[in-house]
Enzyme design. Structure first.
Site, PDB file in Angstrom:
ATOM      1  N   CYS A 177       0.859  -1.179   0.000  1.00 20.42           N
ATOM      2  CA  CYS A 177       0.000   0.000   0.000  1.00 20.42           C
ATOM      3  C   CYS A 177       0.898   1.233   0.000  1.00 20.42           C
ATOM      4  O   CYS A 177       1.838   1.324   0.793  1.00 20.42           O
ATOM      5  CB  CYS A 177      -0.877  -0.037   1.245  1.00 20.42           C
ATOM      6  SG  CYS A 177      -1.621   1.541   1.617  1.00 20.42           S
TER       7      CYS A 177
ATOM      8  N   TYR B 160     -25.104  -4.322  25.330  1.00 17.91           N
ATOM      9  CA  TYR B 160     -24.296  -3.540  24.385  1.00 17.91           C
ATOM     10  C   TYR B 160     -24.812  -3.844  22.970  1.00 17.91           C
ATOM     11  O   TYR B 160     -24.050  -4.246  22.095  1.00 17.91           O
ATOM     12  CB  TYR B 160     -22.807  -3.871  24.497  1.00 17.91           C
ATOM     13  CG  TYR B 160     -22.243  -3.858  25.897  1.00 17.91           C
ATOM     14  CD1 TYR B 160     -21.700  -2.696  26.420  1.00 17.91           C
ATOM     15  CD2 TYR B 160     -22.260  -5.009  26.701  1.00 17.91           C
ATOM     16  CE1 TYR B 160     -21.161  -2.675  27.711  1.00 17.91           C
ATOM     17  CE2 TYR B 160     -21.731  -5.003  27.988  1.00 17.91           C
ATOM     18  CZ  TYR B 160     -21.185  -3.831  28.483  1.00 17.91           C
ATOM     19  OH  TYR B 160     -20.657  -3.825  29.757  1.00 17.91           O
TER      20      TYR B 160
ATOM     21  N   GLU C 146     -28.543  -0.648  25.538  1.00 16.86           N
ATOM     22  CA  GLU C 146     -27.525   0.086  24.773  1.00 16.86           C
ATOM     23  C   GLU C 146     -27.490   1.534  25.264  1.00 16.86           C
ATOM     24  O   GLU C 146     -28.517   2.137  25.548  1.00 16.86           O
ATOM     25  CB  GLU C 146     -27.904   0.005  23.281  1.00 16.86           C
ATOM     26  CG  GLU C 146     -27.282   1.023  22.357  1.00 16.86           C
ATOM     27  CD  GLU C 146     -25.756   0.920  22.226  1.00 16.86           C
ATOM     28  OE1 GLU C 146     -25.237  -0.184  22.058  1.00 16.86           O
ATOM     29  OE2 GLU C 146     -25.106   1.975  22.300  1.00 16.86           O
TER      30      GLU C 146
ATOM     31  N   CYS D 280     -14.125  -7.603  20.699  1.00 14.25           N
ATOM     32  CA  CYS D 280     -13.211  -7.128  19.650  1.00 14.25           C
ATOM     33  C   CYS D 280     -11.829  -6.837  20.228  1.00 14.25           C
ATOM     34  O   CYS D 280     -11.003  -6.218  19.572  1.00 14.25           O
ATOM     35  CB  CYS D 280     -13.795  -5.902  18.950  1.00 14.25           C
ATOM     36  SG  CYS D 280     -14.176  -4.558  20.066  1.00 14.25           S
TER      37      CYS D 280
HETATM   38  N1  SAH Z   1     -23.798  -5.740  19.391  1.00  7.25           N
HETATM   39  C1  SAH Z   1     -23.752  -4.604  18.513  1.00  7.25           C
HETATM   40  C2  SAH Z   1     -22.906  -3.467  19.022  1.00  7.25           C
HETATM   41  C3  SAH Z   1     -21.513  -3.815  19.492  1.00  7.25           C
HETATM   42  S1  SAH Z   1     -20.399  -2.448  19.682  1.00  7.25           S
HETATM   43  C4  SAH Z   1     -23.343  -5.016  17.117  1.00  7.25           C
HETATM   44  O1  SAH Z   1     -22.898  -6.132  16.877  1.00  7.25           O
HETATM   45  O2  SAH Z   1     -23.477  -4.186  16.214  1.00  7.25           O
HETATM   46  C5  SAH Z   1     -20.565  -2.019  21.348  1.00  7.25           C
HETATM   47  C6  SAH Z   1     -21.786  -1.206  21.655  1.00  7.25           C
HETATM   48  O3  SAH Z   1     -21.773  -0.930  23.051  1.00  7.25           O
HETATM   49  C7  SAH Z   1     -21.879   0.139  20.945  1.00  7.25           C
HETATM   50  O4  SAH Z   1     -23.127   0.229  20.303  1.00  7.25           O
HETATM   51  C8  SAH Z   1     -21.782   1.158  22.092  1.00  7.25           C
HETATM   52  O5  SAH Z   1     -22.579   2.325  21.868  1.00  7.25           O
HETATM   53  C9  SAH Z   1     -22.308   0.356  23.246  1.00  7.25           C
HETATM   54  N2  SAH Z   1     -21.879   0.780  24.583  1.00  7.25           N
HETATM   55  C10 SAH Z   1     -20.695   1.318  24.952  1.00  7.25           C
HETATM   56  N3  SAH Z   1     -20.652   1.494  26.281  1.00  7.25           N
HETATM   57  C11 SAH Z   1     -21.832   1.047  26.772  1.00  7.25           C
HETATM   58  C12 SAH Z   1     -22.385   0.971  28.080  1.00  7.25           C
HETATM   59  N4  SAH Z   1     -21.687   1.360  29.140  1.00  7.25           N
HETATM   60  N5  SAH Z   1     -23.620   0.454  28.222  1.00  7.25           N
HETATM   61  C13 SAH Z   1     -24.322   0.031  27.152  1.00  7.25           C
HETATM   62  N6  SAH Z   1     -23.862   0.096  25.879  1.00  7.25           N
HETATM   63  C14 SAH Z   1     -22.625   0.592  25.694  1.00  7.25           C
END
Ligand code: SAH
Length: 412
Positions: free
Chosen positions: A35, A271, A292, A367
């Site tokens: 790249c 989450y 969330e 992740c």
């Molecule tokens: N399961 C979903 C999102 C995963 S990413 C998917 O697969 O798309 C992690 C998520 O946690 C994000 O949407 C973020 O906004 C949320 N998040 C971060 N801190 C949090 C908290 N303290 N309580 C609830 N949600 C939270």
């Protein structure tokens, strides 16, 4: 149509036909073209490293961090590890000669590396960004200067729908006023009729956050829709959505499979973002509760449940730890927990309440293997056993790895 470069094209002229042999993960990617931005851009850790080797590196790293917990399956790789990112962000700046540039921050700095096209980003998005750069110049508009705080165009964020083909362009400006707004939008749409929505996001603060609070829809719906595992979702600019749509289906199928649902379970999707994991599981469960923190994501989740006709799911806009404390205090029934926290992982407060609610199964989607290891260690002291871990490649060319972990109660 997006023009994808195939592995064959990328390897052409490079001698040996190594790419023809399939590796264990079913992908034929063994070589990569260098790249041009690799030395400056901080985005990819594995540029110039054959894809098979990247996967082996990730496996080794996960083995080191998680191998002590349980059986670890081989990572599920991609067949074509390029142009997978459905969310593309670029920051605007000027080079020394005063030309408008856009791209990413140089590693550990705020200097902008000018990027015309990136090997891991959706090519439709990259082409749109180049056009926006030209339009800023043609319309004699100013790009934002981080040092002085003057100028209008700060960032652009583009989301592309892998299945729907929809494209959302978010122009992040320092002011709600875009001079010649209608002409600008018209010119952008004329150059890219594939754009389905344009949003002006106002970020007038001296911050490194990309998006500000306020949004003004300039064209279209203000979000994109896309389909995952047979369900269609609306995704707003500020909502989280997995960046690799091809691999996300594999990730979710693994997660739902690990939950082993029979139709009788009460499920918590913690989450939950826009509700994707919970909704993928809903047809196999009695009831799903999603929690969330991001307000826009919860609004999307509620709209998504309605759009897909899913009636056995409810969403709460709360901190996941606070929410599960309330559930534990109420001694709520909970048979399975999906948890998919951000990179920082979960909290002891959350994990303590998992133990109190005592679901038979916890499916932890992570992740970041480092925080996953920390949280698994905690949960294994609280009555849970790690049954299996499936790594899934979501971020080719970067060192990041996603893992699905199944935990079961030890007394089961
Ligand atoms: N399961 C979903 C999102 C995963 S990413 C998917 O697969 O798309 C992690 C998520 O946690 C994000 O949407 C973020 O906004 C949320 N998040 C971060 N801190 C949090 C908290 N303290 N309580 C609830 N949600 C939270």
């Amino acid at each position: 149509m997006q023009k994808k470069r195939s592995m064959q094209e990328l390897n052409r002229g490079k001698g040996k036909s190594e790419n023809k042999s399939l590796n264990k993960t079913g992908n034929n990617a063994t070589k990569t073209e260098a790249c041009p931005y690799a030395l400056k851009c901080g985005g990819c850790d594995y540029q110039g490293i054959p894809y098979e080797k990247q996967l082996a590196e990730k496996q080794k790293e996960i083995q080191k961090l998680l191998g002590g917990f349980s059986k670890l399956y081989p990572i599920i790789g991609m067949e074509e590890p390029f142009y997978y990112r459905n969310k593309v962000h670029a920051v605007f700046n000027r080079d020394r000669k005063g030309n408008i540039i856009s791209g990413v921050y140089e590693k550990n700095s705020h200097r902008v590396v000018n990027v015309d096209s990136c090997m891991i980003e959706d090519q439709r998005a990259d082409a749109i960004i180049l056009t926006i750069r030209k339009l800023i110049k043609n319309f004699k508009l100013k790009v934002y200067n981080e040092d002085t705080g003057y100028g209008l165009f700060r960032h652009v964020l583009i989301r592309t729908g892998h299945v729907s083909g929809q494209i959302l362009v978010v122009l992040v400006l320092s002011s709600p006023i875009l001079p010649a707004k209608n002409h600008f939008v018209k010119a952008l749409r004329a150059a890219h009729p594939e754009i389905t929505s344009i949003v002006l996001n106002v970020n007038d603060r001296r911050t490194s956050m990309v998006l500000g609070e306020r949004e003004i829809v300039l064209y279209g719906m203000g979000y994109i829709e896309d389909t995952l595992c047979g369900l269609t979702y609306r995704i707003s600019p500020k909502s989280f959505y997995q960046v690799n749509p091809i691999q996300t289906e594999k990730l979710y199928r693994t997660a739902v499979d690990y939950a082993g649902l029979t139709g009788k379970e009460v499920v918590l999707d913690a989450y939950c973002g826009i509700g994707t994991i919970g909704m993928t599981a809903a047809s196999k469960a009695k009831e799903v509760i999603g929690v969330e923190l991001n307000r826009d994501a919860v609004k999307d989740a509620i709209a998504n449940a309605k759009r897909n006709g899913i009636k056995n799911i409810r969403f709460y806009n709360k901190d996941a730890s606070d929410f599960i404390v309330e559930m534990a205090a109420l001694k709520a029934k909970c048979d399975v927990i999906f948890m998919d926290p951000p990179r920082s992982g979960s909290t002891e407060k959350f994990l303590d309440c998992v133990a109190l609610l005592a679901p038979q199964k916890v499916v932890y989607v992570s992740c970041d293997p480092t925080t996953l290891a920390r949280d698994l260690k905690y949960l294994t002291k609280k009555g849970y056993k790690v049954e299996k871990i499936q790594p899934v490649e979501m971020f080719c060319f970067t060192r990041h790895v996603e893992c699905v972990t199944l935990l079961q109660r030890k007394d089961m």
